[in-house]
Design an enzyme around this catalytic site. Structure first.
Site, PDB file in Angstrom:
ATOM      1  CG  PHE A 160      -2.254  -0.646   1.040  1.00 44.85           C
ATOM      2  CD1 PHE A 160      -2.343  -2.014   0.882  1.00 44.85           C
ATOM      3  CD2 PHE A 160      -3.434   0.087   1.030  1.00 44.85           C
ATOM      4  CE1 PHE A 160      -3.568  -2.645   0.721  1.00 44.85           C
ATOM      5  CE2 PHE A 160      -4.673  -0.530   0.868  1.00 44.85           C
ATOM      6  CZ  PHE A 160      -4.735  -1.903   0.708  1.00 44.85           C
ATOM      7  CD  GLU A 200      -4.544 -19.252  23.606  1.00 44.14           C
ATOM      8  OE1 GLU A 200      -4.315 -20.467  23.578  1.00 44.14           O
ATOM      9  OE2 GLU A 200      -5.688 -18.773  23.731  1.00 44.14           O
TER      10      GLU A 200
END
Ligand SMILES: Cc1cc2nc3c(=O)[nH]c(=O)nc-3n(C[C@H](O)[C@H](O)[C@H](O)COP(=O)(O)OP(=O)(O)OC[C@H]3O[C@@H](n4cnc5c(N)ncnc54)[C@H](O)[C@@H]3O)c2cc1C
Lengths: 261, 382
Positions: B338, B363
C-alpha cells in the site's frame, strides 16, 4: 396452520458469472447456490406466523437439480422450517420455463392441504416473477403479489397484509388458502444458529417425483444466453472523506464531463 | 486416505461464520479499534448464534464442535477482526480446564448455567512477574481445612473486566514449582475479586484486557479442578487444545492482508501500469500467498491430529508458531504494498499488522513454542 414456502436456489451474490461454452445459459460449475433475499423474507414470514399461531408447521419446497436444491432446503431447515421436499429437475429444459416450474411445484402440492403458500415475489436471479401467479392458477387458490407484513386473524380465518405499490400502501384481507408473493427485505430474516445448522445436515429431505408433470410442461425454452457486454467509460474516484469525494466529483463533472460551467 | 475437501457440514459452518464476520463484525472493526470499544452487542449476538462456547458439548449448552470445525470458524471471524475474535474465543480458553479436569457435577454446576445465556469467562494464568514460566507463578492458594484462600494478581487477562467466571491457577507453595499448582473456578462476584483498568493496547483493541486481583478470596474445595497439584498439567493440556485456533486466527488476519494487498495492487498505478504488473509486487504477493496457504494447512493438520485423539503438542506448536510469524510478515508486506497509504489509519492494513503481532506473543510466546518444538523433535532422535 399449514404453511408451505417454495424456494429457488440462485447463484450467490458474490459469484463470478460466465455464460456456458454452448451459450445456452449460465456456467454453473463451481458456482455456489443459495437462498435469494426474496425467499429468505418468505421463510422469515412463515416462521413468524408459525411462532404466532401454534401449532403450525412450515414445509419448504424446491424444484431443480438435487445438489443445489438440497443446500437451500437444508438452509431453510436450519432456520426453523419443519419439513423439506425436493422436486428434482434437470438444470435445463423445464427449468428455463416458469410455467414448467409452476407445473412441477403444483404436482407436488396437488391434493395436499395447506393454508398459506409463500413464494418470493420474483426469483432472485432471473427476476421473472411468474411462478407464483401461475402456481395459484394451477392450484386454484387466491393470489397476491408484492406483499409485506402478512398476519393471520384467527377469529375471522382471514389473512391481512399490505401491498406497497407506487401509488401507496394497500391493506388487504383474504381467506385461506392463499398464495402470496413476498417483497424482499421488509422483515429482517434471522440467521441460522450453529447447532441448528449442524442438525439440519442430518434431517431427512423428502423427494417428489414430478417427472410426468415436467415432461408435459416444457413449452418455452431459452434459445441463447449472453452476459451483458462490459461497460466502459466509468471513472472511479478514490477518496478518503465525504468532503474529498464531493470535491473530486464536482471537479470531474465541471472539468471533464462539462456538465455545468 | 487423506482428504482435504470440506464436508458439506463443515462448509455450511464456515459460510455461516463468514456471513456473521462480514455483516456483523467487519463494519465495526475500524471504529472499535480506533475508539477503542468493546462491542458487547456483537459478542451477545455471537453467543446467541452459537459462535461463543464452541468447545463445550451441546448437552451443556455449547456448540460441541471438533477442533477442526473451531479452526474453520475462527479463521473466518479473524478475517473481519482479530480483536473481536480474541474476545469471542476467550471463553473456549477459559472453559477448557473445566472440560478437561472438571467432574460431571462441576461441569453441570458451572457450564450449564454459564452457556445458557450470554456470559464471558477468563483464563487466569499469566502474572505480572512472568507468563512464560508458568511453573513459577506466585498467586497463593492456602488450604484452611474448609477450602482455600487465594491471594495474588494476574495480568493481561482477556475479557477480565466483563467476565462472570474465572479459571484461576494458584500455588499451594511456590517452592513446589509445577507440582504445587492447583486450578480453581472462581465466580467474579466472590468477595475479594477485583479487576484493574482496561489496558491500552497496540492491537486487538476491540478486546478487553486487565489485571485480576485476588485478596483473601475464599474458594470451596468443591471448586478445585482435579487433584491438588494437577493445575500445571491442566494448564498445559488446555493450551494444547487452544493453541491451534490461534494459528487459525493468525491465518484469518493473513488472508485479509493478502486480499487487501492483491486488490490494491491491481488498481494502484505507477510508471504507467498497475503495480500488480511490477515483478517485485508479484513476488511479494506470491510469497504472501504461500505463507497463508501453509498456515492454513498446518492449522488444519494440527486440528485433525488432535481430533483423532493425539495430544498434538508438536503439531499445534508448529501451527501456532508458523502461522503467527507468517501473519506478521504478510501484514507487513501488505502495508508495504500500500506504500504510504498503508501507514495511514484510513486504510485497513496497518491494523492487521498491529493485530498480527499479538499472535506471536499470547497463548505461549513463539520463543516458547520453538523450545517445545525442539524438545518434541529431539525426543525422536535421542
Ligand atoms: C492482549 C493479551 C491478552 C492476553 N490474554 C491472556 C489471558 O487471557 N490469560 C492469560 O493467562 N494470559 C494472557 N496473556 C498473557 C500472555 O500469554 C503472556 O504475555 C505470554 O505468555 C508471555 O508472558 P510474559 O508477557 O510474561 O513474557 P515473559 O515470560 O516475561 O517473556 C518475555 C520474553 O522472553 C521470552 N522468553 C521467556 N522465557 C524464555 C525461554 N525459556 N527461552 C527463550 N525465550 C524466553 C519470551 O518468549 C518473550 O519474548 C495475554 C497477553 C496479551 C498481550
Amino acid at each position: 396452520m399449514e404453511i408451505v414456502v417454495a424456494v429457488k436456489p440462485v447463484p450467490e451474490a458474490e459469484a463470478r458469472l460466465r455464460a456456458s461454452a454452448d451459450g445456452s445459459g449460465l456456467e454453473t460449475d463451481g458456482v455456489k447456490f443459495v437462498l435469494a433475499g426474496y425467499d429468505e423474507s418468505a421463510i422469515e414470514q412463515a416462521l413468524l406466523l408459525k411462532e404466532a399461531h401454534p401449532p403450525s408447521t412450515v414445509q419448504v419446497l424446491s424444484l431443480g437439480p438435487a445438489a443445489r436444491c438440497e443446500e437451500v432446503l437444508r438452509a431453510a431447515l436450519a432456520l426453523g422450517c419443519d419439513r423439506a421436499t425436493l422436486v428434482e429437475a434437470a438444470p435445463s429444459g423445464p427449468l428455463a420455463d416458469p410455467m414448467g416450474v409452476a407445473r412441477g411445484l403444483a404436482a407436488a402440492l396437488r391434493g395436499k392441504k395447506f393454508d398459506l403458500l409463500l413464494v418470493g415475489k420474483q426469483a432472485g436471479d432471473d427476476e421473472e416473477g411468474v411462478v407464483g401467479s401461475a402456481l395459484a392458477q394451477l392450484l386454484g387458490v387466491g393470489y397476491a403479489g408484492f406483499v409485506t407484513d402478512l398476519r393471520f386473524d384467527a377469529a375471522s380465518g382471514h389473512f391481512r397484509f399490505r401491498r406497497t405499490v407506487e401509488r401507496g400502501t394497500e391493506l388487504w384481507e383474504a381467506p385461506v388458502p392463499l398464495l402470496v408473493g413476498l417483497q424482499q427485505a421488509w422483515n429482517d430474516p434471522r440467521t441460522a444458529k450453529l447447532p441448528a445448522i449442524l442438525r439440519s445436515r442430518k434431517q431427512p429431505i423428502e423427494r417428489f417425483d414430478a417427472a410426468s408433470a415436467l415432461e408435459a410442461a416444457a413449452r418455452s425454452l431459452g434459445a441463447a444466453f449472453a452476459l451483458p457486454a462490459p461497460r466502459t467509460g466509468a471513472k472511479l474516484l478514490d477518496y478518503r472523506s465525504p468532503q474529498e469525494a464531493a470535491e473530486k466529483l464536482v471537479r470531474a463533472l465541471r472539468e471533464e464531463a462539462k456538465v455545468f460551467p | 486416505m487423506v482428504d482435504f475437501s470440506l464436508s458439506p457440514e463443515a462448509e455450511s459452518l464456515r459460510d455461516m461464520a463468514r456471513k456473521f464476520a462480514r455483516t456483523e463484525m467487519a463494519p465495526h472493526a475500524a471504529e472499535c479499534d480506533r475508539t477503542p470499544r468493546f462491542p458487547e452487542e456483537i459478542y451477545r449476538k455471537a453467543h446467541e448464534l452459537g459462535l461463543m462456547n464452541l468447545n463445550v458439548p451441546t448437552e451443556l449448552g455449547g456448540s460441541g464442535l471438533s477442533l477442526f470445525e473451531q479452526c474453520l470458524l475462527v479463521e473466518e471471524l479473524a478475517y473481519a477482526c482479530g480483536g473481536m475474535t480474541t474476545s469471542i474465543i476467550a471463553n473456549c480458553l477459559a472453559l477448557e480446564p473445566l472440560l478437561l479436569g472438571g467432574t460431571e457435577e462441576q461441569k453441570q454446576r458451572f457450564l450449564a448455567p454459564f452457556c445458557a445465556s450470554y456470559h464471558l469467562a477468563s483464563f487466569c494464568l499469566t502474572e505480572p512477574s512472568g507468563g512464560s514460566d508458568a511453573g513459577a507463578l506466585r498467586t497463593r492458594a492456602r488450604a484452611d481445612g474448609q477450602g482455600y484462600v487465594l491471594d495474588g494478581e494476574k495480568c493481561f487477562i482477556t475479557n477480565a473486566p466483563h467476565a462472570s467466571l474465572y479459571t484461576v491457577f494458584a500455588s499451594l507453595d511456590p517452592a513446589l514449582r509445577h507440582k504445587g499448582i492447583c486450578a480453581f473456578v472462581v465466580p467474579r462476584d466472590a468477595e475479594g475479586v477485583t479487576t484493574g483498568k482496561d489496558e491500552e493496547k497496540m492491537g486487538h483493541r476491540a478486546s478487553s484486557t486487565s489485571t485480576v486481583r485476588f485478596d483473601s478470596v475464599r474458594v470451596p474445595a468443591s471448586d478445585r479442578l482435579g487433584a491438588e497439584g494437577d493445575g500445571f498439567g491442566l494448564a498445559m493440556r488446555t493450551l494444547d487444545q487452544t493453541r491451534t485456533p490461534i494459528g487459525a486466527l493468525a491465518t484469518g488476519i493473513a488472508q485479509a492482508a493478502l486480499d487487501h494487498a492483491a486488490a490494491y495492487a491491481l488498481k494502484r498505478e505507477s510508471f504507467g501500469k498497475p503495480i500488480a504488473q511490477h515483478q517485485a509486487i508479484q513476488i511479494k504477493l506470491a510469497n504472501m500467498a504461500q505463507q497463508v496457504h501453509a498456515s492454513r494447512l498446518l492449522t488444519w493438520h494440527a486440528a485433525w491430529t488432535i481430533d483423532h485423539g493425539a495430544r498434538g503438542t508438536l503439531e499445534s506448536s508448529i501451527a501456532k508458531c508458523f502461522a503467527s510469524d507468517a501473519a506478521l510478515h504478510v501484514a507487513d508486506e501488505a502495508v508495504q504494498t500500500f506504500g504510504g497509504y498503508g501507514y495511514m489509519k484510513e486504510y485497513p492494513v496497518e491494523k492487521l499488522l498491529r493485530d498480527a503481532k499479538l499472535t506471536q506473543i499470547y497463548e505461549g510466546a513463539n520463543e516458547i513454542q520453538r523450545t517445545v518444538i525442539a524438545r518434541e523433535l529431539l525426543r525422536g532422535y535421542s
